[in-house]
Design an enzyme around this catalytic site. Structure first.
Site, mmCIF file in Angstrom:
data_model
loop_
_atom_site.group_PDB
_atom_site.id
_atom_site.type_symbol
_atom_site.label_atom_id
_atom_site.label_comp_id
_atom_site.label_asym_id
_atom_site.label_seq_id
_atom_site.Cartn_x
_atom_site.Cartn_y
_atom_site.Cartn_z
ATOM 1 N N ALA A 54 16.042 13.915 -26.967
ATOM 2 C CA ALA A 54 17.195 13.854 -27.875
ATOM 3 C C ALA A 54 18.508 14.336 -27.239
ATOM 4 C CB ALA A 54 16.878 14.637 -29.145
ATOM 5 N N GLN A 198 4.647 11.253 -21.974
ATOM 6 C CA GLN A 198 5.713 12.178 -21.562
ATOM 7 C C GLN A 198 5.130 13.505 -21.073
ATOM 8 O OE1 GLN A 198 5.854 10.263 -24.309
ATOM 9 N NE2 GLN A 198 7.938 9.754 -24.883
ATOM 10 N N ASP A 239 13.845 16.027 -32.624
ATOM 11 C CA ASP A 239 14.796 14.910 -32.554
ATOM 12 C C ASP A 239 15.773 14.928 -33.725
ATOM 13 O OD1 ASP A 239 12.302 13.992 -30.943
ATOM 14 O OD2 ASP A 239 14.008 12.773 -30.291
ATOM 15 N N LYS A 250 8.282 14.119 -31.533
ATOM 16 C CA LYS A 250 7.361 13.126 -30.974
ATOM 17 C C LYS A 250 6.072 13.015 -31.788
ATOM 18 C CE LYS A 250 7.935 10.901 -28.288
ATOM 19 N NZ LYS A 250 8.380 9.506 -28.555
#
Ligand code: MRU
Length: 351
Positions: A54, A198, A239, A250
Site C-alpha cells: 500500500a 509475497q 491496505d 492481504k
C-alpha cells in the site's frame, strides 16, 4: 537505536526524468529494475505488481503524477491539473483496495491546484516528501510496536510489508526489524501468502538480505503454529483502515486473526496514517480487489490446478476491529481500536 544495518533495500528510485522500480514479479531469483518514463508506465507497473504494498504504490503514484507533467505547458497548477487529469485518474484508479494510492494522488492534486507557475517544482517536492515521511513513519512505528513485544517472543507475519512495500524499513516488517534489533523477537515465521507468494518470495528474501532468520510456513499452518505456542503475536500491515478500525489486508489475514483470538495470540496491525480512511465507515464498504484467476490456477506460469477448475481470487480480506489488539501508526498505539478511539486519533471525516 540504529536500525540501518537492518534496512538495506530500496525498491523505488526517483531519477528525476524517470522512476526506477525494483521488479517484484521477478524476485527473489532476479534483481532487476523497470524504468518508467511516463505516468502510463507507472500505472501499468502498479497494476502488474512490479511495485506493490500500500505505501509503496502511493509513493510510486506520486512520482507518476510528476511524470504526468511531462511536456505539459501550463502557466498555473490548476491549468496543469486539467491537462493531466486523465493520467492522474488512471494512476489513482489502478488498484482499488489500498487507500494510500488515492491518498497520495489526492495530496499531489491539492498541491498542484494551489501552485502557481512553480507547479512543476512543487509537485516533485511533494512526491519526495511523501516518500521521506513514509520512511520516518515506519521507523517510529517500528519502535512503538516492538516495545509491546515481550523479549523472547515468536511472531507470525503475512504478505510482505517491508522495505519492498514502503518507502523503506516497512510497517509490520519494520516492527519485526526493530524487535529483532532490540532483542525482543526470537523467532520470525512468514506465511507464504498464496497465490502471489509475497511471503515466500519477498519477505523471506528481504529478511535474509538483512541477516534476520525467517521460517516459512504454509498459510494454512498458521493456526497450528499458534496452537503449539511458537508465536505470541501476529504482526501484519494494512491496505485500508476504516473509521471503526476494521482493516483490509492481504487475503488470509482474517483467518490468522480468527485463529489468533482462539489461541490467545495477539494481533498487531501496523500502518502509517496514510492508510487510515476515516471516510469509509466500516469494512463492508471497502472495495476488495479481485485479480485474474490465473494467479491461483498456476504457479510461476505453470498450471497446477486440474483442467476445468474455475478460480475466485479476492486478494484482500477485512479483519474486524474486534480481532485487533493493537493498531500502531506513527501517531501512537491504539489498543483494541474502536470508532471512538479512531476519531480521537485521526479526527472525523469531513466528507
Ligand atoms: O497485493 P499487494 O502485495 O500489494 O498487497 C500488499 C499487502 O496486503 C500488504 O500487507 C499491505 O499493503 C501493507 S504493506 C506495508
Amino acid at each position: 537505536m540504529d536500525f540501518d544495518p537492518y534496512d538495506r533495500i530500496r525498491p523505488i528510485l526517483w531519477q528525476r526524468e524517470s522512476l526506477r522500480l525494483l521488479d517484484q514479479r521477478k524476485l527473489p531469483f532476479s534483481v532487476e529494475y523497470v524504468e518508467c518514463r511516463t505516468s502510463g508506465e507507472v500505472t501499468e507497473a502498479i497494476r502488474d505488481l512490479v511495485v506493490r504494498g500500500a505505501p509503496a504504490i502511493g509513493i510510486a503514484a506520486a512520482y507518476g503524477v510528476v511524470l504526468a507533467a511531462g511536456d505539459v505547458t501550463a502557466a498555473t497548477g490548476s491549468e496543469a491539473q486539467a491537462a493531466m487529469q486523465p493520467a492522474i485518474a488512471a494512476l489513482g484508479g489502478c488498484r482499488p483496495t489500498a487507500v494510500n494510492l488515492m491518498w497520495a494522488v489526492s495530496r499531489m492534486c491539492r498541491v498542484l491546484a494551489a501552485a502557481g507557475n512553480d507547479w512543476r517544482r512543487r509537485l516533485e517536492e511533494e512526491a519526495v516528501a511523501i516518500a521521506r515521511e513514509d520512511l520516518a513513519a515506519n521507523r517510529r512505528m517500528g519502535e512503538l510496536g516492538a516495545r509491546m513485544i515481550e523479549p523472547g517472543s515468536g511472531v507470525l507475519t503475512h504478505c510482505n510489508t517491508g522495505s519492498l512495500a514502503t518507502g523503506g524499513f516497512g510497517t509490520a516488517l519494520g516492527v519485526i526489524r526493530a524487535g529483532v534489533a532490540m532483542g525482543r523477537i526470537a523467532r520470525v515465521f512468514a506465511g507464504e501468502t498464496r497465490p502471489w507468494l509475497q511471503g515466500a518470495r519477498l519477505t523471506a528474501w528481504e529478511l535474509h538480505q538483512d541477516g534476520i532468520p525467517v521460517t516459512l510456513v504454509a498459510d494454512s499452518a498458521g493456526a497450528h503454529v499458534m496452537k503449539i505456542g511458537r508465536v505470541q503475536w501476529v504482526i501484519v500491515g494494512a491496505d485500508r483502515i476504516c473509521a471503526n478500525g476494521d482493516t483490509a489486508n492481504k487475503i488470509g489475514t482474517y483467518a490468522h486473526a480468527i485463529s489468533a483470538r482462539y489461541h490467545g495470540v495477539k494481533v498487531m496491525v501496523v500502518a502509517p496514517s496514510s492508510t487510515v480512511d476515516m471516510v469509509t465507515a466500516r469494512g463492508e464498504d471497502i472495495p476488495i480487489e479481485e485479480r485474474d484467476g490465473a494467479e491461483l490456477l498456476s504457479l510461476a506460469g505453470v498450471r497446477v490446478a486440474a483442467p476445468g477448475a474455475a478460480a475466485f481470487n479476492p486478494v484482500f480480506d477485512v479483519t474486524p476491529a474486534a480481532l485487533i489488539d493493537a493498531l500502531v501508526t506513527e501517531r501512537g498505539v491504539i489498543e483494541r481500536p474502536t470508532a471512538a478511539a479512531m476519531a480521537v486519533a485521526f479526527g472525523r471525516a469531513s466528507a
